[in-house]
Structure formats: structure tokens, C-alpha cells
Design a protein around this motif. Sequence first.
Motif, short mmCIF file in Angstrom:
data_model
loop_
_atom_site.label_atom_id
_atom_site.label_comp_id
_atom_site.label_asym_id
_atom_site.label_seq_id
_atom_site.Cartn_x
_atom_site.Cartn_y
_atom_site.Cartn_z
N THR A 39 5.50 -2.48 2.93
CA THR A 39 6.53 -3.17 2.17
C THR A 39 7.84 -3.26 2.97
O THR A 39 8.51 -4.29 2.96
CB THR A 39 6.79 -2.46 0.83
OG1 THR A 39 5.54 -2.29 0.16
CG2 THR A 39 7.72 -3.24 -0.05
N SER A 49 9.97 -6.96 -1.92
CA SER A 49 9.20 -5.72 -2.01
C SER A 49 8.41 -5.69 -3.32
O SER A 49 7.31 -5.15 -3.38
CB SER A 49 10.08 -4.49 -1.84
OG SER A 49 11.22 -4.58 -2.63
N MET A 97 5.38 -7.64 -2.87
CA MET A 97 4.40 -6.95 -2.03
C MET A 97 3.57 -5.94 -2.84
O MET A 97 2.51 -5.53 -2.38
CB MET A 97 5.14 -6.24 -0.89
CG MET A 97 4.28 -5.85 0.28
SD MET A 97 3.55 -7.28 1.10
CE MET A 97 2.53 -6.50 2.32
N THR A 98 4.05 -5.56 -4.01
CA THR A 98 3.34 -4.48 -4.73
C THR A 98 1.90 -4.85 -5.03
O THR A 98 1.01 -4.01 -4.94
CB THR A 98 4.05 -4.11 -6.05
OG1 THR A 98 4.23 -5.30 -6.80
CG2 THR A 98 5.35 -3.41 -5.81
#
Lengths: 310, 348
Positions: free
Chosen positions: A167, A228, A231-232
Motif C-alpha cells: 500500500t 491506500s 488498495m485494501t
Amino acid sequence: MDVATLLDPFQETLVPLGDWVAALLAWVVENYRPVFQALKQPVAAVLDAFEAVLRDSPPLLVMAAFGFVGWQSGGPRTSAVAVGCLAAIGLIGAWDPAMTTLAIILTAVSFCLLIGIPLGILAARGDRFEAVLKPILDFMQTIPSFVYLVPVVMLFGIGNVPGVIVTIFYAIAPIIRLTNLGIRQVRGDLVEAAYAFGGSPNQILFKVQMPLALPTIMTGVNQTIMMSLAMTVVASMISVTGLGQMVLRGIGRLDVALATQGGLGIVLVAILVDRISQGFGQSARERRHRRWYQHGPVGALLQVLRGGRA
Amino acid sequence: MAGAAMPVRCRNLWKIYGEREREVLAAMQRATLSKDEVRERFDCVVGVQDVSFEVGEGETFCIMGLSGSGKSTLLRHVNRLIEPSSGQVEIQGQDISRLGARGLEKLRAEAIGMVFQHMALWPHRTIRDNVAFGLEVRGVGRRQRREAADRALELVRLDGWEDRYPDELSGGMQQRVGLARALAADPDVLLMDEPFSALDPLIRRELQGQFAELAREMNKTVLFITHDLEEAIQVGHRVAIMNEGSFVQVGRPEEILTRPATDYVAKFVQGVSHLHFLTAAKVMEGGDARGEAGAAAGDGAAVGPDTPLVELLDTVAAQGGVAVEEDGRRLGVVTPQALLAAIRARIG
């Protein structure tokens, strides 16, 4: 050689780039694995700390804490939004994975800012450094998020810590870019005036350039946070737990309920983090000329303490 | 040096922009090259070309030139915001090219104040924090900083605005803040980079007056840049006319007006009224007062020989004539007729 081969020379892979990269990666893994394992340590420590606080505290305490932080950053409205988001997350039954995701994001964003802002400052100060950095950032931003997973898994393994690392790689570009841009956009005459009155380059950076670049830098912080979060879900493919995993499992099993819980949870976490971070981006002026410790709950507390002493 | 170091002294300053700076410098010291030749042969631009000058204590030295003449570049050499290609700058006898980074910062914060054309106030700082910046970077304590800033703001009549932000002030007020900022550390030298050009005419005139008064009272050494010859003449004790990076003429305002050295200067001078320089001594009649004129002057206060025209007009209009006296001795009398004749002669 027959004509068909001449006209279609790409039947065979003439440049075995994939093999080269694989060989390089294998070599790096073989020889430098301890280095990468060592790099994991600080990330793991910060992640553990965030997780310990967020997951082991009673939800109502966490909500109260975020309520206070929101109040401090952006006033009562931000506080209400923060508490509302957390309540909704709890009510739809996504509390535990949401806390994991929150811990991962907070860790990733902390490292992004810690590394990205200084890099942005260096880029703003040196044209040559900027020239080197720019193509790297372009490259990083063009690579699809999935592609990051391969080297990260090879070098760092799987789980939440490699998830944070991937991330960081994915989300660090905007904060570097916008810190650089923000500082470069500060009006030249304002910087010149600061030099004319005897400021040193560092004093000018902290007293003139950074404050004036703050709105742009906060845009970068915001984008880093959003990236971010994006991106999880992707990172859940390398066994990162949390809301992303709920979504992934939901897709895999066609479990609409699970996917919705996870997806909505991510949106709510996004709103929560975004509102609070935007609040911190307000200038002293928007807060009616008071410093951060002069208002909000901290201000009230200090006043009570001072009153008690007098 | 015998204690009489000039506050500002520039010797043979050159500034050439471009990669082949050294070559151009050598070539231009051998033979005169025009700007175009330098650009063609070396792809360089000449900013400042062999300029030398001194400014004495308490003197206001005006550099007048059009945009692109190199005047702002020249000014920035004095506090080394720009490094010269060659030449020397001395402040109070000290060669500032020998100063290290710390020494230069100290000099800028303590000895030289600067005022900018577009104010260049920091929008995120209060007026007080703007004014106190130079002290803040020197590590002066909060209380002292505050006192100095408030004192400077009082000088420019902006007390009461300390906690506001620059964009809450009008243009004229902002430039007064700029002036206060330059005065806060009580520097000996003031660099004024077209300070009043961006203001509207009424406010400009008002500020010119305020500034001239302050500079005189506080005995500041001032380098004043302007593109307006009238302003240069009003403000400057001496005026330098600058064109294409070098000084065309340097002299007292009156010299510039009455004896322009080149056609270039003459062209500027044309439009400027000479009336500024009419004083009582130049208009008055007779070594001693006689007859009608004496009678006309008799019933009012006398004026000094250096009284400027504007004041003279007011006085004569009010009392029909005025005596000119110095140290109690009567030098002559200004009559309405003499006044009109003098003005008529200057209009040409």
C-alpha cells in the motif's frame, strides 16, 4: 526462412524480459532476504500498535476518541460525521474488519507522509532530483496495482505487514508530487522577500513555503489516503485481513451480503479519515486566528487546567 | 577607512545571464558590444553593465529606468539576492561577497530593509508577524519582536491593525506594512524596488510624502528604484538614469532636468515640469524691499529662501505677497507678478 516467419517475427519471445526479472528477483531474494525482513520491522511495530489500540479497545471508547479527534481537527460537525461513520460501521456488523483496515491505512499513510513529504521537499529544492524522481513516480503510477503484489510477496511474504508495504508503494506518489508542486507554486516574490529579510533556507521552508503549500500538500495527503483505501481490496489477495477481504470473499462466493458489508465499510472508513484529515488542513485563519491548542477539546481542557491553577 | 565608510558602495558591477558569462565578460571588457551582438554571439543577456556608485549616509539615491533597464537586477546586488558576475558591493565598508551564508543572513536581517513593488507580504502571517519576520529569523524573543513590530507599525500609522491579515488591508495600507517591515529592525540602508508603482496616483503621492519624511527623520540611506522620472526627482537627492544595464547620467535632480547628458535622458526630461525647483530665492525681487512690493509683503509672516513653489503660491494668494528672510535678514520680496513671470518662463 519462410515468408510466414519473416512477416510474424513475434512468434517466439526474443527478449525474455520476464525471465530476466524473475532471475533478478530470485537473486535479490536469495541474497538480501534479511534486509527485507528487517525493513518489515518498523512497519510491523507501527501496525501492531494501531491494531492493539483500535481492536482491543471497546468500540464505544474508540468512537469517543475519534469524536474528540474530529472535534479537534474540524469542529463539532467533523466530530459528528466521525462518530456517525463509526456507528454505521458497527451497526452493519463490520466493526472488527474495519478496525483492521483502519490500522492498515493509518500505518500506510503514516509511512507515506514520513517518506513522501521529505522527498517532495527535496524534489522542490533540486531540479536534478526532481528530474530523476519524476519518471520513477510516473512509472509507479502507471503500474496497475495488482502488479505490485508479485515482488512484494517474493520479498516480504504475505499477510498484513506486506499488505501495508504494498500500500505504501502504491499510495506514496501523490504526496511526493503534491508536496513538490505546492512548494514550487509558492509565489517567487514571497520567497525572495523572506531571503531579503535574512531567512535561511530552512527557516523559509518552514515559515513561508510549507504553510503556503499546505492546501496543496493536504490534497496530496487526501489522495494518498484514498489510494491506500483503494488498495485494501487488492491487497486482500495476499492475505491481508479486514474489509478488503470481506469484499474479496464476497466476490468469490457471490455473497452479496458480505461484499456489501465490506464495500460500504470501506466507504465509511474513507469518509471518516478524509473528514478528519481535511480538518487538520485548515489554516489557523479559518479557525479564527487561534492555535490548535486554543480550541476544541484540548483548548477547553487547557482552560480548565489553567483556571484550576489560578 | 577613516570612519567614513559609505553605507553603500558598488564598484564595477557586471551581471551577465547565460552559460558563457565569463567569455562575455572578457569580450565586453576588451571592446564595446551591443546587447544584440552579445545575444547573437554568446546567447547571453547583459543585466548590469559596469555600474559603479556610492550612496552617502542619509542620502536617497534614485535609480530611474524603464522596465528591462536592469534597475531591479542592480538593486538586488546590494543585498546579494543576485550574485554579480564581477564587481564589488560594500555595505558600511564591508565587502559582502566575502560573507558566508550566516553573515549574509545577519546583514540582510539587521542592516538592510527592502520594500517590494508588489508588497510581497506573506498572506498566512498577521501584519505583526509580517513586520517581525526579520527579527524572528534572528531569534529575537517574542516580546521584543512584538514591541519592535508595533513601533514600526506606529511609524507608518497602522497601529490597531497588528492582528489582521494582509488581504484585509487596502493596497496603500499593504505597502505601508511593507515599509514597516523594512523599518522594523532599524536598518541603516533601505532598498525600495518601485515601492509605489502599483498604487493609484492619490495614494502614491501621499505615501511618497510620508516616506520622504520618514527617511529624512530617521536618517536612512535609501536606494530607490522607479520608472517614473517625476517620482525620482521628488524623492531623490541624486538620480541615476539607467538604460540597457548601465548608468546614462547621474546627478542632482536639477542637473538632470536642466542639462540632460544624452538624447535618451532629454526625451524623458521633456515631459517633466521644472516647476518643482522654483524656490522663494529664485522668484523674489530686489535685494531689499522697496515701494509697492515692500508694502505688499509687509503685513504677513516672512518665508525662508528654500520655500518651495507650492507653499509660496498659498502664502502669496493669502497675503498678496511675502518677504523672504534668512536669519532675520530680508533677502527680497515675492510679488504675485514675479511669481507669475517665473512660472511663465518655466512653462516655456
